[in-house]
Design a protein around this motif. Structure first.
Motif, short mmCIF file in Angstrom:
data_model
loop_
_atom_site.label_atom_id
_atom_site.label_comp_id
_atom_site.label_asym_id
_atom_site.label_seq_id
_atom_site.Cartn_x
_atom_site.Cartn_y
_atom_site.Cartn_z
N GLY B 226 0.76 -1.38 0.03
CA GLY B 226 0.00 -0.03 0.01
C GLY B 226 0.87 1.16 0.19
N PRO B 227 0.32 2.30 0.23
CA PRO B 227 1.09 3.57 -0.08
C PRO B 227 2.20 3.68 1.43
N GLY B 362 -4.38 2.62 -3.72
CA GLY B 362 -4.02 2.37 -5.13
C GLY B 362 -4.56 3.51 -5.93
N THR B 364 -4.39 8.02 -6.28
CA THR B 364 -3.80 9.27 -5.95
C THR B 364 -4.76 10.07 -5.10
#
Lengths: 211, 380
Positions: B226-227, B362, B364
């Motif tokens: 993930g981010p 997933g 922005t």
């Protein structure tokens, strides 16, 4: 009496225009009846100015789905009209609606009109995806200059799918701990060559430390 | 001067560098927490818990990394390592050559009896051309193992080649540390399939006087989850490093990486008013979702949403006219829809069990003009 007649005629005309505009897109029926003519009027003005209206309808519908107050929806649509206008000025005549929408997103993210103009000159094909990737990178925390330099370098020779892959590589490296600016530099190097390559020991942080 | 004093000095140097940074600089920090099994040469195997904080400061032409590793072994003994490295690159020139000055300081300590510190400086000259390059380097410095410092002198050369998402590298290094001398030949490969980074190293200490001999190799995988999170797996055998004071050993390590410091994102104009509806930003605890967009050029787009626990998952976006679209469950925690979406930039939100609209991982995240956020994704 003359003033009253003029005012009444103007109001009637505005109402008719707004009603006609609203009637042009039934999707706007989802908006509050008090807001619908205002949004329709903004959209109609944009249409008259030659701007694409679909992004404006979508922005209004987004607000409706999210339960935003009417004045906020109108404000959001007006801002998007301004962004689309600025994008058209930067990108020039002949710009397609998807390009204008992507250009507006890039401008909103912080890219300057000059970058958009350079991108137009750098690529003969559509620049929708390069603009979208540029907006996406900046929104991810990549400094505007770095994002613009990378996208400009890639735009002339890289396919859309590879640009999206480049964006994913940046996202992955950011998740692995790279500062966004470095992540974009590294991913751009991987895509077009090595001018941004850094080989120092600390630059790649994709390994776990040894015990 | 003790290892602790050097470690503090290194930290201060890194801190000063960060303070004097100017605007374009960015800082990112991570914390790896994991478990390892390790067998140092001449010792019994042992399990260990590891914690590795790392900080990277970057601006065009300059990069500084600081990393520490804390290990607690099964025996209860502890090991502490830390190092700071930095590189300064010459401005890009019209030529293919680019210079780099690098420096590194570090220290390590094991129980009460083994302490190392080192300080080295290096100069590298890179030759860069398209997807390939080469470099030569020279290193000088000092290192100490408890007693007096020993001089470090090393030279090396290498070359690399990049083919799409695959990079291979070959290098040779010859090092003198006091009366210890050795030559390493090393090759490495790196592949970046999607969210995974795979790296492998094979090397041999061809010639040595006091530095050990033999072959070594390591492999690692970094998987972006993930981010802000990633799974790190690594293992293999590494050689003795007389500069940093590490003993040769075999290891296997599994760690979770959490991104602890994220550079500030771009500032958007604030919305004019808050929306009536709840959102993921209003402090309420909402379930998390991760979005996968699988696009085939010319065909419909398959959108998959991963949610840990849900009975109903919906999405809305500019490709559904912002009408909520219920997804179909295709397996435990997986929901999907196949939708025709045109090429370009798109906006999306996800709703789980009828709660507020959220921005799925997933995508922005961007401000949505309505006081909340919207996910941005690109269809090629």
């Amino acid at each position: 009496m003359h003033l009253l007649r003029t005012t009444s005629t103007s109001l009637l005309g505005a109402t008719l225009i707004a009603t006609a505009a609203a009637a042009q897109d039934q999707r706007l029926d989802r908006l509050d009846p008090s807001v619908r003519p205002l949004v329709a009027s903004v959209i109609d003005s944009a249409r008259a100015a030659g701007l694409p209206t679909e992004p404006l309808v979508q922005r209004a519908l987004e607000g409706a789905t999210k339960g935003a107050p009417g004045e906020v929806i109108v404000g959001a649509v007006q801002r998007l009209v301004a962004d689309l206008g600025e994008a058209r000025s930067a990108l020039g005549p002949g710009t397609t609606p998807p390009e204008l929408a992507a250009g507006a997103a890039a401008l909103r993210a912080g890219a300057g009109p000059a970058v958009l103009a350079k991108l137009r000159r750098a690529r003969s094909q559509t620049i929708t995806v390069p603009l979208a990737v540029l907006a996406d990178l900046v929104a991810s925390g990549v400094p505007v200059d770095s994002a613009a330099a990378a996208v400009l370098a890639l735009a002339s020779t890289t396919r859309d799918a590879d640009l999206v892959e480049f964006r994913r590589a940046v996202e992955r490296d950011i998740a692995l701990g790279a500062p966004p600016g470095m992540a974009v530099s590294t991913a751009a190097s991987a895509a077009y060559g090595a001018q941004g390559l850094q080989l120092d020991a600390g630059a790649r942080q994709s390994r776990p430390s040894r015990p | 001067m003790t290892a602790g004093t050097h470690a503090r000095a290194a930290s201060l140097a890194a801190g000063w560098s960060l303070l004097v940074a100017s605007a374009p600089a960015q800082t990112a920090g991570t914390l790896d927490v994991g478990i390892s099994t390790v067998r140092y040469d001449g010792f019994l195997p042992s399990g260990a818990v590891t914690a590795t904080p790392a900080l990277r400061w970057e601006r065009p032409g300059v990069g500084i990394s600081a990393r520490g590793t804390y290990l607690r072994f099964e025996s209860g003994h502890r090991s502490l390592q830390g190092d700071v490295t930095g590189s300064l690159f010459a401005p890009r020139a019209a030529t293919r050559w680019r210079g780099e000055l690098a420096a590194g300081v570090g220290a390590s300590r094991y129980v009460d009896f083994a302490s190392f510190w080192h300080a080295v400086a290096a100069a590298r000259l890179h030759l860069l051309e398209g997807g390939r390059g080469a470099w030569i380097s020279g290193t000088a410095g000092t290192t100490s193992y408890g007693t007096g410092p020993r001089t470090v002198a090393a030279g090396g050369a290498g070359a690399w080649l990049r083919l799409a998402q695959f990079t291979v590298q070959l290098s040779v290094n010859h090092s003198h540390i006091g009366d210890t001398t050795y030559t390493d030949l090393q090759s490495s490969a790196r592949a970046e399939p999607g969210p995974v980074v795979l790296e492998g190293t094979l090397g041999a200490r061809l010639w040595s006087r006091g530095g050990g001999r033999g072959s070594y190799g390591e492999a690692s995988a970094a998987i972006s989850l993930g981010p802000r999170t990633a799974l790190m797996i690594g293992g293999g055998r590494y050689p003795t490093d007389p500069i940093r004071g590490s003993v040769a050993g075999r290891y296997l390590t599994l760690a979770v990486r959490v991104r602890a410091i994220t550079p500030r994102r771009v500032a958007f104009p604030p919305p004019r008013a808050a929306p009536r509806g709840a959102s993921a930003d209003d402090g309420t605890s909402l379930p998390a979702a991760r979005l996968q967009v699988l696009a085939v050029r010319g065909g419909p787009v398959r959108i998959v949403v991963h949610v840990a626990d849900a009975t109903r998952v919906e999405l809305a976006g500019d490709f559904t006219d912002w009408e909520p679209l219920a997804l179909t469950s295709t397996g435990p925690g997986e929901w999907e829809a196949v939708i025709p979406i045109v090429s370009g930039v798109h906006r999306i939100n996800v709703r789980i069990d009828g709660t507020a609209w959220i921005v799925p991982a997933g995508t922005t995240r961007a401000p949505d003009d309505y006081g909340s956020g919207v996910g941005i994704f690109v269809v090629p």
